[in-house]
Design a protein around this motif. Structure first.
Motif, PDB file in Angstrom:
ATOM      1  N   VAL A  69      13.659  -6.219  -5.431  1.00 49.73           N
ATOM      2  CA  VAL A  69      12.258  -5.941  -5.108  1.00 49.73           C
ATOM      3  C   VAL A  69      11.381  -6.797  -6.020  1.00 49.73           C
ATOM      4  CG1 VAL A  69      10.471  -4.169  -4.980  1.00 49.73           C
ATOM      5  CG2 VAL A  69      12.846  -3.592  -4.438  1.00 49.73           C
ATOM      6  N   LYS A  70      10.487  -7.603  -5.440  1.00 50.60           N
ATOM      7  CA  LYS A  70       9.668  -8.483  -6.259  1.00 50.60           C
ATOM      8  C   LYS A  70       8.394  -8.878  -5.531  1.00 50.60           C
ATOM      9  CE  LYS A  70      12.357 -12.560  -4.815  1.00 50.60           C
ATOM     10  NZ  LYS A  70      13.240 -13.650  -5.304  1.00 50.60           N
ATOM     11  N   VAL A  71       7.461  -9.468  -6.293  1.00 48.44           N
ATOM     12  CA  VAL A  71       6.192  -9.944  -5.750  1.00 48.44           C
ATOM     13  C   VAL A  71       6.340 -11.419  -5.392  1.00 48.44           C
ATOM     14  CG1 VAL A  71       3.728 -10.244  -6.197  1.00 48.44           C
ATOM     15  CG2 VAL A  71       4.949  -8.312  -7.218  1.00 48.44           C
ATOM     16  N   CYS A 104      16.463   3.254  -4.637  1.00 51.44           N
ATOM     17  CA  CYS A 104      17.046   3.283  -3.294  1.00 51.44           C
ATOM     18  C   CYS A 104      18.166   4.311  -3.249  1.00 51.44           C
ATOM     19  CB  CYS A 104      17.568   1.909  -2.890  1.00 51.44           C
ATOM     20  SG  CYS A 104      19.168   1.472  -3.604  1.00 51.44           S
ATOM     21  N   GLN A 105      18.567   4.616  -2.019  1.00 45.89           N
ATOM     22  CA  GLN A 105      19.651   5.577  -1.812  1.00 45.89           C
ATOM     23  C   GLN A 105      20.377   5.246  -0.520  1.00 45.89           C
ATOM     24  OE1 GLN A 105      18.338   9.637  -1.636  1.00 45.89           O
ATOM     25  NE2 GLN A 105      20.353  10.453  -1.156  1.00 45.89           N
ATOM     26  N   VAL A 114      14.602   2.788   0.703  1.00 51.38           N
ATOM     27  CA  VAL A 114      13.955   2.297  -0.515  1.00 51.38           C
ATOM     28  C   VAL A 114      12.596   2.978  -0.677  1.00 51.38           C
ATOM     29  CG1 VAL A 114      13.106   0.257  -1.740  1.00 51.38           C
ATOM     30  CG2 VAL A 114      15.098   0.077  -0.231  1.00 51.38           C
ATOM     31  N   GLN A 115      12.326   3.463  -1.880  1.00 53.95           N
ATOM     32  CA  GLN A 115      11.005   3.998  -2.228  1.00 53.95           C
ATOM     33  C   GLN A 115      10.381   3.089  -3.279  1.00 53.95           C
ATOM     34  OE1 GLN A 115      13.855   6.218  -2.796  1.00 53.95           O
ATOM     35  NE2 GLN A 115      13.812   6.637  -0.608  1.00 53.95           N
ATOM     36  N   MET A 116       9.060   2.861  -3.159  1.00 55.52           N
ATOM     37  CA  MET A 116       8.397   1.924  -4.056  1.00 55.52           C
ATOM     38  C   MET A 116       7.064   2.474  -4.533  1.00 55.52           C
ATOM     39  SD  MET A 116       8.879  -1.605  -1.900  1.00 55.52           S
ATOM     40  CE  MET A 116       7.642  -2.380  -2.930  1.00 55.52           C
ATOM     41  N   ILE A 173       4.897   3.629  -1.494  1.00 58.51           N
ATOM     42  CA  ILE A 173       5.511   3.329  -0.196  1.00 58.51           C
ATOM     43  C   ILE A 173       6.641   4.334  -0.016  1.00 58.51           C
ATOM     44  CG2 ILE A 173       6.463   1.539   1.284  1.00 58.51           C
ATOM     45  CD1 ILE A 173       3.741   0.847   0.107  1.00 58.51           C
ATOM     46  N   GLY A 174       6.411   5.323   0.824  1.00 66.64           N
ATOM     47  CA  GLY A 174       7.323   6.465   0.900  1.00 66.64           C
ATOM     48  C   GLY A 174       8.756   6.112   1.207  1.00 66.64           C
TER      49      GLY A 174
END
Length: 228
Positions: A69-71, A104-105, A114-116, A173-174
């Motif tokens: 996960v990155k920008v 994540c799961q 993924v939750q963020m 981000i749910g």
């Protein structure tokens, strides 16, 4: 866990026989050899099952790694210039993604979830015409180092309090659901990218690493151009 249980059983068996005879020792050696052959066979089978030939990367084991996960660098900052003039005095609104946290799961045949949380720093410049602004950003899922799978846009409305020129907002981000091709597809095969919805000029500005100092263009009292 299973390996620890086997060790405990072996220790209990050894304690029950203080002086083992020759036949018992030979039987144990045969048992050890058979067990080693079974373990080697199980390892070869396990390695074959974990080989993910559909992934664009070398085979990865599904031990639970999360997607990267990155920008996206070109879209990490948002700077709206009046009349497209790149100067600090021409800034209307600005924004910057300050950080991301994610988890994540997934297990068995389930997709990766993924939750963020994304932290935004949002600013109001000299050319701002309102205390309110709706920023737009996106979240994309891609195969790692490859093509995008999906991309979704989100609106982020912001109101600047009276007398304040910047605010911090955390967006949650749910759930991002990433289907997996097979049971052995690892989360490390994917990337989740975040960025502002920027114009080509903004992207070029970011790509060149340009930034403004707060006091850019202002004279500083007491300074001199002479060398010491």
């Amino acid at each position: 866990m299973r390996r620890s249980l086997l060790i405990a059983v072996g220790l209990m068996a050894a304690a029950s026989t203080a002086v083992p005879d020759l036949a018992a020792a030979q039987q144990r050696r045969q048992g050890d050899q058979k067990r080693q052959e079974q373990e080697a066979s199980a390892k070869r089978k396990r390695d074959a099952e974990w080989n993910d030939v559909q992934a664009p990367l070398p085979a990865l084991r599904n031990a639970g790694p999360c997607p990267y996960v990155k920008v996206l660098y070109d879209a990490a900052r948002y700077i709206d210039f009046k009349d497209n003039r790149e100067a600090s005095a021409s800034v209307a609104y600005s924004g910057e993604i300050q950080g991301i946290s994610a988890g994540c799961q997934y297990k068995d045949e389930e997709p990766i979830r993924v939750q963020m949380e994304v932290l935004f720093e949002l600013g109001k410049g000299p050319q701002a015409t309102s205390n309110s602004r709706t920023y737009r950003y996106w979240v994309a899922v891609t195969k790692r180092n490859d093509f995008p799978i999906t991309k979704q846009y989100f609106d982020l409305p912001v109101t600047f309090p009276a007398g304040e020129d910047r605010v911090y907002v955390t967006e949650k981000i749910g759930e991002i659901v990433i289907p997996r091709a097979t049971l052995t597809t690892s989360g490390a095969n994917f990337e989740v990218l975040v960025g502002f919805d920027v114009t080509p000029q903004m992207a070029a500005f970011n790509r060149e690493g340009k930034r403004f100092r707060v006091n850019a263009g202002q004279a500083v009292a007491g300074t001199t151009s002479e060398n010491p």
